[in-house]
Write a protein that holds these residues in place. Structure first.
Motif, PDB file in Angstrom:
ATOM      1  N   ASP A  93       0.812  -1.209   0.000  1.00  0.00           N
ATOM      2  CA  ASP A  93       0.000   0.000   0.000  1.00  0.00           C
ATOM      3  C   ASP A  93       0.852   1.268   0.000  1.00  0.00           C
ATOM      4  O   ASP A  93       0.451   2.296  -0.550  1.00  0.00           O
ATOM      5  CB  ASP A  93      -0.918   0.015   1.224  1.00  0.00           C
ATOM      6  N   ILE A  94       2.020   1.193   0.642  1.00  0.00           N
ATOM      7  CA  ILE A  94       2.927   2.336   0.744  1.00  0.00           C
ATOM      8  C   ILE A  94       4.336   1.840   0.473  1.00  0.00           C
ATOM      9  O   ILE A  94       4.704   0.732   0.887  1.00  0.00           O
ATOM     10  CB  ILE A  94       2.868   2.989   2.141  1.00  0.00           C
ATOM     11  N   SER A  95       5.122   2.657  -0.210  1.00  0.00           N
ATOM     12  CA  SER A  95       6.516   2.285  -0.465  1.00  0.00           C
ATOM     13  C   SER A  95       7.365   3.541  -0.513  1.00  0.00           C
ATOM     14  O   SER A  95       6.889   4.612  -0.919  1.00  0.00           O
ATOM     15  CB  SER A  95       6.639   1.524  -1.790  1.00  0.00           C
ATOM     16  N   GLY A  96       8.594   3.413  -0.083  1.00  0.00           N
ATOM     17  CA  GLY A  96       9.544   4.508  -0.206  1.00  0.00           C
ATOM     18  C   GLY A  96      10.276   4.388  -1.534  1.00  0.00           C
ATOM     19  O   GLY A  96      10.965   3.399  -1.774  1.00  0.00           O
ATOM     20  N   ILE A  97      10.116   5.381  -2.398  1.00  0.00           N
ATOM     21  CA  ILE A  97      10.744   5.307  -3.715  1.00  0.00           C
ATOM     22  C   ILE A  97      11.794   6.410  -3.871  1.00  0.00           C
ATOM     23  O   ILE A  97      11.651   7.509  -3.329  1.00  0.00           O
ATOM     24  CB  ILE A  97       9.718   5.403  -4.863  1.00  0.00           C
ATOM     25  N   VAL A  98      12.853   6.093  -4.597  1.00  0.00           N
ATOM     26  CA  VAL A  98      13.852   7.077  -4.998  1.00  0.00           C
ATOM     27  C   VAL A  98      13.493   7.505  -6.419  1.00  0.00           C
ATOM     28  O   VAL A  98      13.678   6.730  -7.359  1.00  0.00           O
ATOM     29  CB  VAL A  98      15.272   6.483  -4.946  1.00  0.00           C
ATOM     30  N   PRO A  99      12.958   8.709  -6.613  1.00  0.00           N
ATOM     31  CA  PRO A  99      12.453   9.089  -7.940  1.00  0.00           C
ATOM     32  C   PRO A  99      13.481   8.957  -9.049  1.00  0.00           C
ATOM     33  O   PRO A  99      13.138   8.560 -10.172  1.00  0.00           O
ATOM     34  CB  PRO A  99      12.030  10.556  -7.742  1.00  0.00           C
ATOM     35  N   GLY A 100      14.747   9.277  -8.754  1.00  0.00           N
ATOM     36  CA  GLY A 100      15.781   9.236  -9.779  1.00  0.00           C
ATOM     37  C   GLY A 100      16.045   7.851 -10.336  1.00  0.00           C
ATOM     38  O   GLY A 100      16.626   7.713 -11.418  1.00  0.00           O
ATOM     39  N   TYR A 101      15.619   6.806  -9.617  1.00  0.00           N
ATOM     40  CA  TYR A 101      15.761   5.453 -10.132  1.00  0.00           C
ATOM     41  C   TYR A 101      14.706   5.139 -11.183  1.00  0.00           C
ATOM     42  O   TYR A 101      14.754   4.083 -11.822  1.00  0.00           O
ATOM     43  CB  TYR A 101      15.653   4.430  -9.004  1.00  0.00           C
ATOM     44  N   PHE A 102      13.724   6.040 -11.327  1.00  0.00           N
ATOM     45  CA  PHE A 102      12.612   5.799 -12.242  1.00  0.00           C
ATOM     46  C   PHE A 102      12.418   7.006 -13.166  1.00  0.00           C
ATOM     47  O   PHE A 102      11.316   7.533 -13.310  1.00  0.00           O
ATOM     48  CB  PHE A 102      11.337   5.505 -11.442  1.00  0.00           C
ATOM     49  N   PRO A 107       9.752  11.358 -14.867  1.00  0.00           N
ATOM     50  CA  PRO A 107      10.766  12.337 -15.282  1.00  0.00           C
ATOM     51  C   PRO A 107      10.669  13.668 -14.549  1.00  0.00           C
ATOM     52  O   PRO A 107      11.692  14.294 -14.244  1.00  0.00           O
ATOM     53  CB  PRO A 107      10.504  12.509 -16.780  1.00  0.00           C
ATOM     54  N   LEU A 108       9.458  14.127 -14.250  1.00  0.00           N
ATOM     55  CA  LEU A 108       9.309  15.404 -13.550  1.00  0.00           C
ATOM     56  C   LEU A 108       9.662  15.256 -12.071  1.00  0.00           C
ATOM     57  O   LEU A 108      10.417  16.060 -11.519  1.00  0.00           O
ATOM     58  CB  LEU A 108       7.873  15.931 -13.698  1.00  0.00           C
ATOM     59  N   MET A 109       9.126  14.233 -11.442  1.00  0.00           N
ATOM     60  CA  MET A 109       9.393  14.015 -10.018  1.00  0.00           C
ATOM     61  C   MET A 109      10.879  13.828  -9.748  1.00  0.00           C
ATOM     62  O   MET A 109      11.390  14.209  -8.698  1.00  0.00           O
ATOM     63  CB  MET A 109       8.611  12.806  -9.528  1.00  0.00           C
ATOM     64  N   SER A 110      11.588  13.232 -10.705  1.00  0.00           N
ATOM     65  CA  SER A 110      12.987  12.883 -10.474  1.00  0.00           C
ATOM     66  C   SER A 110      13.931  14.081 -10.583  1.00  0.00           C
ATOM     67  O   SER A 110      15.098  13.981 -10.195  1.00  0.00           O
ATOM     68  CB  SER A 110      13.432  11.791 -11.454  1.00  0.00           C
ATOM     69  N   MET A 111      13.450  15.213 -11.085  1.00  0.00           N
ATOM     70  CA  MET A 111      14.346  16.346 -11.301  1.00  0.00           C
ATOM     71  C   MET A 111      15.083  16.756 -10.028  1.00  0.00           C
ATOM     72  O   MET A 111      16.306  16.916 -10.026  1.00  0.00           O
ATOM     73  CB  MET A 111      13.563  17.543 -11.849  1.00  0.00           C
ATOM     74  N   THR A 112      14.353  16.942  -8.924  1.00  0.00           N
ATOM     75  CA  THR A 112      14.979  17.394  -7.678  1.00  0.00           C
ATOM     76  C   THR A 112      15.779  16.295  -6.991  1.00  0.00           C
ATOM     77  O   THR A 112      16.531  16.568  -6.058  1.00  0.00           O
ATOM     78  CB  THR A 112      13.915  17.918  -6.700  1.00  0.00           C
ATOM     79  N   ASN A 113      15.608  15.075  -7.464  1.00  0.00           N
ATOM     80  CA  ASN A 113      16.345  13.951  -6.901  1.00  0.00           C
ATOM     81  C   ASN A 113      17.603  13.625  -7.690  1.00  0.00           C
ATOM     82  O   ASN A 113      18.553  13.062  -7.150  1.00  0.00           O
ATOM     83  CB  ASN A 113      15.431  12.714  -6.853  1.00  0.00           C
ATOM     84  N   ALA A 114      17.624  14.002  -8.968  1.00  0.00           N
ATOM     85  CA  ALA A 114      18.676  13.520  -9.860  1.00  0.00           C
ATOM     86  C   ALA A 114      19.786  14.526 -10.127  1.00  0.00           C
ATOM     87  O   ALA A 114      20.902  14.123 -10.467  1.00  0.00           O
ATOM     88  CB  ALA A 114      18.058  13.096 -11.196  1.00  0.00           C
ATOM     89  N   LEU A 115      19.500  15.826  -9.991  1.00  0.00           N
ATOM     90  CA  LEU A 115      20.463  16.824 -10.455  1.00  0.00           C
ATOM     91  C   LEU A 115      21.488  17.182  -9.385  1.00  0.00           C
ATOM     92  O   LEU A 115      21.125  17.644  -8.302  1.00  0.00           O
ATOM     93  CB  LEU A 115      19.742  18.101 -10.904  1.00  0.00           C
ATOM     94  N   PRO A 116      22.776  17.016  -9.691  1.00  0.00           N
ATOM     95  CA  PRO A 116      23.814  17.444  -8.752  1.00  0.00           C
ATOM     96  C   PRO A 116      24.127  18.927  -8.925  1.00  0.00           C
ATOM     97  O   PRO A 116      23.748  19.549  -9.920  1.00  0.00           O
ATOM     98  CB  PRO A 116      25.011  16.589  -9.174  1.00  0.00           C
ATOM     99  N   ILE A 243      19.667  16.978  -2.361  1.00  0.00           N
ATOM    100  CA  ILE A 243      18.558  16.508  -3.194  1.00  0.00           C
ATOM    101  C   ILE A 243      17.289  16.334  -2.363  1.00  0.00           C
ATOM    102  O   ILE A 243      17.344  16.178  -1.147  1.00  0.00           O
ATOM    103  CB  ILE A 243      18.880  15.149  -3.864  1.00  0.00           C
ATOM    104  N   ALA A 244      16.163  16.378  -3.043  1.00  0.00           N
ATOM    105  CA  ALA A 244      14.938  15.835  -2.480  1.00  0.00           C
ATOM    106  C   ALA A 244      15.075  14.319  -2.596  1.00  0.00           C
ATOM    107  O   ALA A 244      15.260  13.792  -3.689  1.00  0.00           O
ATOM    108  CB  ALA A 244      13.724  16.327  -3.252  1.00  0.00           C
ATOM    109  N   ALA A 245      15.034  13.646  -1.470  1.00  0.00           N
ATOM    110  CA  ALA A 245      15.409  12.230  -1.434  1.00  0.00           C
ATOM    111  C   ALA A 245      14.191  11.321  -1.625  1.00  0.00           C
ATOM    112  O   ALA A 245      13.215  11.704  -2.288  1.00  0.00           O
ATOM    113  CB  ALA A 245      16.122  11.930  -0.124  1.00  0.00           C
ATOM    114  N   ASN A 246      14.265  10.119  -1.062  1.00  0.00           N
ATOM    115  CA  ASN A 246      13.192   9.157  -1.283  1.00  0.00           C
ATOM    116  C   ASN A 246      11.884   9.657  -0.676  1.00  0.00           C
ATOM    117  O   ASN A 246      11.855  10.342   0.344  1.00  0.00           O
ATOM    118  CB  ASN A 246      13.559   7.777  -0.745  1.00  0.00           C
TER     119      ASN A 246
END
Length: 349
Positions: A93-102, A107-116, A243-246
């Motif tokens: 029902d709930i999971s902790g995801i790392v957006p940059g892995y997906f 693609p939009l959610m991962s921006m704040t997680n992926a950019l150094p 980064i914005a993390a998981n």
């Protein structure tokens, strides 16, 4: 003086108002009786995992025990790469995801997680993502497409280099094998003359120990949790952006099946847990640094910080180019502009 009939009338009116107020206060909330299955690739001991534990405890308290969470820590139901499919398909029902892995699905959610080298106030990278999640139509369409609702946001403090030898100049970086991951960090490393080596967080210690890495690119919480100071005794004092993390996300169908009161409570507690982690984060980072210093970590000043910053390309522009290549140029430009406007207006760097 009030007349004979005026006093009773006033009392009746007041009594009526009091009765209505008391009724509203005493009215029981309609919480769905449910035990939610929640999976985390993170171990329970990992500092940011405390936000999940906090959410779970508050949910049980606020719902009077009607809503509880059955936790599966440490990837027992699947690692980071399985986190999104698990919750998207309803296996949990709930999971902790790392957006940059997906990046493909999110693609939009991962921006704040992926950019150094972009978000030097990582708390506001997290808050920018949370704000976009509450009001940006394109981002919410992305969530709906994979069947998730974000609940608890986190951030990781500025990444830095943990190295097996002191690094003080741009020349020192040339040719170093540096831990990397994702699609964008390798580009940054190459711009600095380093050799990016993709290594998972769990494998960094051994890679440093056997010499297949010279440096790890890691946030302080990760470095301390995995005891990197034992095999990389030099912390290069050069913040590279956080980064914005998981993010703890809920299966959208499950969320929609709950009563309105339950949905409101879960949303409220997600925001509360997000704020709680923001308050805890700096304290945890300070504790992590102190622990590593006591374990022999030496902090080394990087003497050419301005030169390095001039060398790193504009990562937001690179992200926008990638979105254009995917046929999402207009969406990417609109989203990144809104997110960066909010971030730049609020961040303190």
């Amino acid at each position: 003086m009030l007349g004979l009939f005026e006093q009773p009338t006033r009392c009746l009116i007041v009594a009526g108002l009091c009765s209505i107020a008391a009724s509203g206060t005493a009215q029981a909330q309609d919480y769905t009786k449910v035990t939610l299955r929640s999976a985390q690739a993170l171990p329970e001991s990992y500092p940011p995992a405390a936000a999940t534990a906090y959410f779970n405890e508050r949910l049980a308290e606020e719902s009077g025990g009607d809503m509880t969470v059955n936790m599966f820590w440490g990837g027992v139901l699947g690692g980071d790469n399985e986190a999104l499919p698990l919750v998207s398909k309803g296996a949990v029902d709930i999971s902790g995801i790392v957006p940059g892995y997906f990046n493909t699905q999110l693609p939009l959610m991962s921006m704040t997680n992926a950019l150094p080298h972009t978000f030097f106030d990582p708390e506001y990278a997290m808050r920018a993502l949370a704000k976009m999640s509450s009001e940006n139509a394109d981002l919410n369409a992305e969530y709906e497409a994979v069947g998730i609702k974000p609940l608890v946001f986190r951030f990781l403090p500025n990444y830095q280099f943990y190295c097996t030898s002191p690094v003080q100049t741009m020349e020192d970086i040339e040719g170093l094998k540096v831990r990397s991951f994702g699609n964008y960090i390798p580009r940054m490393m190459e711009s600095l003359g380093a050799v990016p080596v993709n290594v998972t967080t769990a494998d960094v210690y051994e890679a440093l120990n056997r010499g297949s890495l010279d440096c790890s690119y890691s946030p302080m919480t990760d470095a301390a949790s995995f005891k990197l100071h034992e095999v990389a005794e030099y912390l290069i004092d050069l913040p590279m952006g956080g980064i914005a993390a998981n993010v703890d996300v809920m299966n959208l169908e499950t969320f929609n099946s709950l009563s309105p009161d339950s949905q409101e409570l879960i949303t409220k507690l997600g925001a509360e847990a997000t704020d709680w982690w923001a308050e805890q984060s700096q304290e945890k980072a300070d504790e992590a640094l102190q622990t590593m210093k006591e374990g022999g970590l030496e902090v080394v000043e990087f003497k050419e910080a301005d030169k390095l910053r001039e060398t790193v390309p504009d990562m937001v522009s690179i992200w926008q180019d990638v979105m254009t290549e995917r046929g999402m140029g207009d969406v990417g430009a609109s989203y990144s502009e809104a997110l960066m406007d909010y971030y730049n207006a609020n961040a303190t760097e």
